[in-house]
Design a protein around this motif. Structure first.
Motif, PDB file in Angstrom:
ATOM      1  N   ARG A  75       3.539  18.858 -46.391  1.00 42.62           N
ATOM      2  CA  ARG A  75       2.926  19.392 -47.749  1.00 42.62           C
ATOM      3  C   ARG A  75       2.711  17.999 -48.463  1.00 42.62           C
ATOM      4  O   ARG A  75       1.629  18.033 -49.159  1.00 42.62           O
ATOM      5  CB  ARG A  75       3.964  20.206 -48.706  1.00 42.62           C
ATOM      6  CG  ARG A  75       3.394  20.733 -49.864  1.00 42.62           C
ATOM      7  CD  ARG A  75       2.071  21.342 -49.700  1.00 42.62           C
ATOM      8  NE  ARG A  75       2.118  22.671 -49.097  1.00 42.62           N
ATOM      9  CZ  ARG A  75       0.933  23.561 -48.416  1.00 42.62           C
ATOM     10  NH1 ARG A  75      -0.142  22.867 -48.805  1.00 42.62           N
ATOM     11  NH2 ARG A  75       1.277  24.384 -47.888  1.00 42.62           N
ATOM     12  N   GLY A  76       3.597  17.016 -48.561  1.00 44.03           N
ATOM     13  CA  GLY A  76       3.232  15.923 -49.288  1.00 44.03           C
ATOM     14  C   GLY A  76       1.965  15.086 -48.470  1.00 44.03           C
ATOM     15  O   GLY A  76       1.344  14.681 -49.270  1.00 44.03           O
ATOM     16  N   LEU A  77       2.019  14.913 -47.293  1.00 44.12           N
ATOM     17  CA  LEU A  77       0.724  14.613 -46.526  1.00 44.12           C
ATOM     18  C   LEU A  77      -0.727  15.295 -47.086  1.00 44.12           C
ATOM     19  O   LEU A  77      -1.535  14.368 -47.203  1.00 44.12           O
ATOM     20  CB  LEU A  77       1.079  14.601 -44.907  1.00 44.12           C
ATOM     21  CG  LEU A  77       1.932  13.584 -44.422  1.00 44.12           C
ATOM     22  CD1 LEU A  77       2.079  14.046 -42.921  1.00 44.12           C
ATOM     23  CD2 LEU A  77       1.892  12.318 -44.781  1.00 44.12           C
ATOM     24  N   GLN A  78      -0.429  16.465 -47.068  1.00 36.73           N
ATOM     25  CA  GLN A  78      -1.780  17.391 -47.392  1.00 36.73           C
ATOM     26  C   GLN A  78      -2.129  17.046 -48.829  1.00 36.73           C
ATOM     27  O   GLN A  78      -3.253  16.905 -49.059  1.00 36.73           O
ATOM     28  CB  GLN A  78      -1.440  18.863 -47.268  1.00 36.73           C
ATOM     29  CG  GLN A  78      -2.580  19.633 -47.483  1.00 36.73           C
ATOM     30  CD  GLN A  78      -3.588  19.674 -46.378  1.00 36.73           C
ATOM     31  OE1 GLN A  78      -3.779  18.728 -45.826  1.00 36.73           O
ATOM     32  NE2 GLN A  78      -4.308  20.836 -46.173  1.00 36.73           N
ATOM     33  N   ARG A  79      -1.077  16.842 -49.723  1.00 33.46           N
ATOM     34  CA  ARG A  79      -1.453  16.235 -51.011  1.00 33.46           C
ATOM     35  C   ARG A  79      -2.232  14.997 -51.278  1.00 33.46           C
ATOM     36  O   ARG A  79      -3.309  14.812 -51.823  1.00 33.46           O
ATOM     37  CB  ARG A  79      -0.564  16.038 -52.076  1.00 33.46           C
ATOM     38  CG  ARG A  79       0.166  17.511 -52.393  1.00 33.46           C
ATOM     39  CD  ARG A  79       1.277  17.642 -53.623  1.00 33.46           C
ATOM     40  NE  ARG A  79       2.413  16.666 -53.157  1.00 33.46           N
ATOM     41  CZ  ARG A  79       3.605  17.346 -52.590  1.00 33.46           C
ATOM     42  NH1 ARG A  79       3.739  18.647 -52.670  1.00 33.46           N
ATOM     43  NH2 ARG A  79       4.665  16.674 -52.511  1.00 33.46           N
ATOM     44  N   GLU A  80      -1.847  14.167 -50.334  1.00 29.63           N
ATOM     45  CA  GLU A  80      -2.414  12.822 -50.250  1.00 29.63           C
ATOM     46  C   GLU A  80      -3.848  12.970 -49.464  1.00 29.63           C
ATOM     47  O   GLU A  80      -4.627  12.335 -49.910  1.00 29.63           O
ATOM     48  CB  GLU A  80      -1.528  11.790 -49.303  1.00 29.63           C
ATOM     49  CG  GLU A  80      -0.333  11.600 -49.919  1.00 29.63           C
ATOM     50  CD  GLU A  80       0.674  10.987 -48.976  1.00 29.63           C
ATOM     51  OE1 GLU A  80       0.460  10.522 -47.739  1.00 29.63           O
ATOM     52  OE2 GLU A  80       1.981  10.837 -49.609  1.00 29.63           O
ATOM     53  N   HIS A  81      -3.920  13.950 -48.528  1.00 28.37           N
ATOM     54  CA  HIS A  81      -5.017  14.081 -47.923  1.00 28.37           C
ATOM     55  C   HIS A  81      -6.265  14.611 -48.729  1.00 28.37           C
ATOM     56  O   HIS A  81      -7.428  14.370 -48.762  1.00 28.37           O
ATOM     57  CB  HIS A  81      -5.046  15.102 -46.669  1.00 28.37           C
ATOM     58  CG  HIS A  81      -4.313  14.570 -45.365  1.00 28.37           C
ATOM     59  ND1 HIS A  81      -3.617  15.426 -44.586  1.00 28.37           N
ATOM     60  CD2 HIS A  81      -4.127  13.374 -45.062  1.00 28.37           C
ATOM     61  CE1 HIS A  81      -3.246  14.709 -43.651  1.00 28.37           C
ATOM     62  NE2 HIS A  81      -3.415  13.247 -43.909  1.00 28.37           N
ATOM     63  N   LEU A  82      -5.789  15.519 -49.672  1.00 32.34           N
ATOM     64  CA  LEU A  82      -6.640  16.066 -50.804  1.00 32.34           C
ATOM     65  C   LEU A  82      -7.307  14.863 -51.786  1.00 32.34           C
ATOM     66  O   LEU A  82      -8.526  15.031 -52.334  1.00 32.34           O
ATOM     67  CB  LEU A  82      -5.807  17.121 -51.918  1.00 32.34           C
ATOM     68  CG  LEU A  82      -6.785  17.863 -52.633  1.00 32.34           C
ATOM     69  CD1 LEU A  82      -7.887  18.425 -52.141  1.00 32.34           C
ATOM     70  CD2 LEU A  82      -5.701  18.830 -53.367  1.00 32.34           C
ATOM     71  N   MET A  83      -6.317  13.637 -52.170  1.00 34.23           N
ATOM     72  CA  MET A  83      -6.914  12.760 -53.002  1.00 34.23           C
ATOM     73  C   MET A  83      -7.971  11.958 -52.174  1.00 34.23           C
ATOM     74  O   MET A  83      -9.118  11.651 -52.868  1.00 34.23           O
ATOM     75  CB  MET A  83      -5.774  11.880 -53.101  1.00 34.23           C
ATOM     76  CG  MET A  83      -4.616  12.538 -54.028  1.00 34.23           C
ATOM     77  SD  MET A  83      -4.964  12.925 -55.843  1.00 34.23           S
ATOM     78  CE  MET A  83      -5.278  11.366 -56.362  1.00 34.23           C
ATOM     79  N   ILE A  84      -7.849  11.846 -50.749  1.00 29.98           N
ATOM     80  CA  ILE A  84      -8.985  11.274 -50.051  1.00 29.98           C
ATOM     81  C   ILE A  84      -9.996  12.000 -50.090  1.00 29.98           C
ATOM     82  O   ILE A  84     -11.011  11.655 -50.110  1.00 29.98           O
ATOM     83  CB  ILE A  84      -8.142  10.801 -48.522  1.00 29.98           C
ATOM     84  CG1 ILE A  84      -7.187   9.940 -48.745  1.00 29.98           C
ATOM     85  CG2 ILE A  84      -9.326  10.228 -47.670  1.00 29.98           C
ATOM     86  CD1 ILE A  84      -6.310   9.834 -47.436  1.00 29.98           C
ATOM     87  N   LEU A  85      -9.678  13.164 -49.430  1.00 31.34           N
ATOM     88  CA  LEU A  85     -11.090  14.212 -49.245  1.00 31.34           C
ATOM     89  C   LEU A  85     -11.761  14.126 -50.667  1.00 31.34           C
ATOM     90  O   LEU A  85     -13.058  14.160 -50.496  1.00 31.34           O
ATOM     91  CB  LEU A  85     -10.547  15.585 -49.141  1.00 31.34           C
ATOM     92  CG  LEU A  85     -11.648  16.706 -49.106  1.00 31.34           C
ATOM     93  CD1 LEU A  85     -12.768  16.492 -48.258  1.00 31.34           C
ATOM     94  CD2 LEU A  85     -10.975  18.064 -48.830  1.00 31.34           C
ATOM     95  N   ASN A  86     -11.146  14.444 -51.870  1.00 32.57           N
ATOM     96  CA  ASN A  86     -11.672  14.558 -53.095  1.00 32.57           C
ATOM     97  C   ASN A  86     -12.739  13.073 -53.391  1.00 32.57           C
ATOM     98  O   ASN A  86     -13.951  13.189 -53.984  1.00 32.57           O
ATOM     99  CB  ASN A  86     -10.988  14.752 -54.413  1.00 32.57           C
ATOM    100  CG  ASN A  86     -10.280  16.149 -54.327  1.00 32.57           C
ATOM    101  OD1 ASN A  86     -10.771  17.052 -53.799  1.00 32.57           O
ATOM    102  ND2 ASN A  86      -9.245  16.456 -54.965  1.00 32.57           N
ATOM    103  N   ALA A  87     -11.964  12.019 -53.026  1.00 35.38           N
ATOM    104  CA  ALA A  87     -12.737  10.758 -53.536  1.00 35.38           C
ATOM    105  C   ALA A  87     -13.774  10.814 -52.605  1.00 35.38           C
ATOM    106  O   ALA A  87     -15.022  10.167 -53.088  1.00 35.38           O
ATOM    107  CB  ALA A  87     -11.761   9.464 -53.083  1.00 35.38           C
ATOM    108  N   ILE A  88     -13.820  11.143 -51.346  1.00 39.65           N
ATOM    109  CA  ILE A  88     -14.912  10.793 -50.586  1.00 39.65           C
ATOM    110  C   ILE A  88     -16.145  11.827 -50.825  1.00 39.65           C
ATOM    111  O   ILE A  88     -17.232  11.549 -50.846  1.00 39.65           O
ATOM    112  CB  ILE A  88     -14.511  11.238 -48.736  1.00 39.65           C
ATOM    113  CG1 ILE A  88     -13.626  10.009 -48.695  1.00 39.65           C
ATOM    114  CG2 ILE A  88     -15.778  11.493 -48.088  1.00 39.65           C
ATOM    115  CD1 ILE A  88     -13.320  10.301 -47.115  1.00 39.65           C
ATOM    116  N   SER A  89     -15.718  12.959 -51.179  1.00 42.77           N
ATOM    117  CA  SER A  89     -16.748  13.967 -51.712  1.00 42.77           C
ATOM    118  C   SER A  89     -17.303  13.541 -52.810  1.00 42.77           C
ATOM    119  O   SER A  89     -18.565  13.962 -53.075  1.00 42.77           O
ATOM    120  CB  SER A  89     -15.999  15.407 -52.072  1.00 42.77           C
ATOM    121  OG  SER A  89     -15.304  15.864 -50.942  1.00 42.77           O
ATOM    122  N   ALA A  90     -16.747  12.737 -53.921  1.00 43.54           N
ATOM    123  CA  ALA A  90     -17.383  12.649 -55.077  1.00 43.54           C
ATOM    124  C   ALA A  90     -18.123  11.093 -54.854  1.00 43.54           C
ATOM    125  O   ALA A  90     -18.691  10.502 -55.868  1.00 43.54           O
ATOM    126  CB  ALA A  90     -16.102  12.029 -56.196  1.00 43.54           C
ATOM    127  N   GLY A  91     -18.298  10.553 -53.647  1.00 43.05           N
ATOM    128  CA  GLY A  91     -18.854   9.310 -53.333  1.00 43.05           C
ATOM    129  C   GLY A  91     -18.331   8.166 -53.973  1.00 43.05           C
ATOM    130  O   GLY A  91     -18.882   7.120 -54.059  1.00 43.05           O
TER     131      GLY A  91
END
Length: 258
Positions: free
Chosen positions: A201-217
């Motif tokens: 679950r901790g990894l997934q929270r970190e994944h979300l931060m990466i995903l959001n940054a990539i999606s935001a360009g």
């Protein structure tokens, strides 16, 4: 006309029932709930306790015996090894070796994936961004179903590498293969006896931060999120390697005084 092109099939392996039994008994041994020299419950009792077949119990006991944690005695039953600390010390050494490999792999991944995350934020197209999101949500689905998340974890990072539009980033991850995800319980290089949902679950929270940054360009935010993600894993394995080295040393010392 049939195509001669080989199709790659991805098979996600669930932990075997015997592995669940092995993990449970190993935890009891580590906690001292079952003492050295003590007899384990009978096959029938273990079958009732775990709700599995005798075949599963026999497979689990064979694994524990192979690890040197228990020993069957003809006509008497299965007993915990007298020198259990030595047996656990050997396991700690084996897992410590895997932790060392994990640290080496993470060092390489830090060098590659921080920049790949930044480039993905700038260069990804709609299909590539969708692939990253798909891997993220597949990880989430597996986690909610208490299934191994390792394959989806690797797919997430590979999709980011692909979104750089530089094939060498993908090639480097493919060279690492399943070693890239040390906590993948389905991998022969796994550093884990069993998957920890809290850690995943901790990894997934970190994944979300990466995903959001990539999606935001946002390339810099993507790099920083990837650095934090892999750096946190690196620190965890450093701490675990140290703890296992201490445990192994203590076990050897205890065995020498027996």
């Amino acid at each position: 006309m049939a195509s001669d092109t080989a199709v790659g099939l991805r098979v996600e392996r669930r932990p075997k029932l015997s592995e669940t039994v092995v993990t449970a008994i190993r935890k009891q041994l580590q906690a001292g709930e079952i003492q050295p020299g003590q007899k384990l419950p009978t096959e029938g009792q273990l079958t009732e306790t775990f709700g599995v077949s005798r075949t599963v119990i026999r497979e689990a006991l064979a694994k524990l015996a192979a690890d040197g944690l228990v020993e069957p005695r003809q006509g008497a039953g299965v007993f915990v090894t007298e020198h259990i600390s030595t047996a656990f010390g050997a396991l700690a050494a084996e897992m410590g070796s895997k932790d060392s490999i994990a640290l080496n792999v993470l060092e390489v991944r830090l060098a590659i994936e921080i920049e790949s995350a930044g480039l993905a934020a700038i260069r990804r197209n709609a299909a590539q961004e969708a692939a990253i999101q798909e891997a993220f949500f597949e990880f989430e689905r597996l986690l909610l179903n208490s299934e191994p998340t390792g394959p989806a974890d690797l797919a997430f990072h590979r999709a980011i590498a692909s979104a750089t539009n530089n094939p060498f980033y993908v090639e480097m991850l493919d060279v690492l293969g399943r070693r890239a995800i040390p906590c993948d319980v389905t991998s022969p290089w796994s550093t884990e006896f069993a998957q920890s949902d809290a850690y995943q679950r901790g990894l997934q929270r970190e994944h979300l931060m990466i995903l959001n940054a990539i999606s935001a360009g946002d390339a810099e935010a993507a790099r920083e999120a990837m650095r934090a993600h892999l750096g946190a894993s690196q620190q965890r394995y450093r701490e675990r390697l140290h703890a296992r080295q201490v445990f192994y040393a203590d076990s050897v010392k205890a065995a020498a005084t027996e």
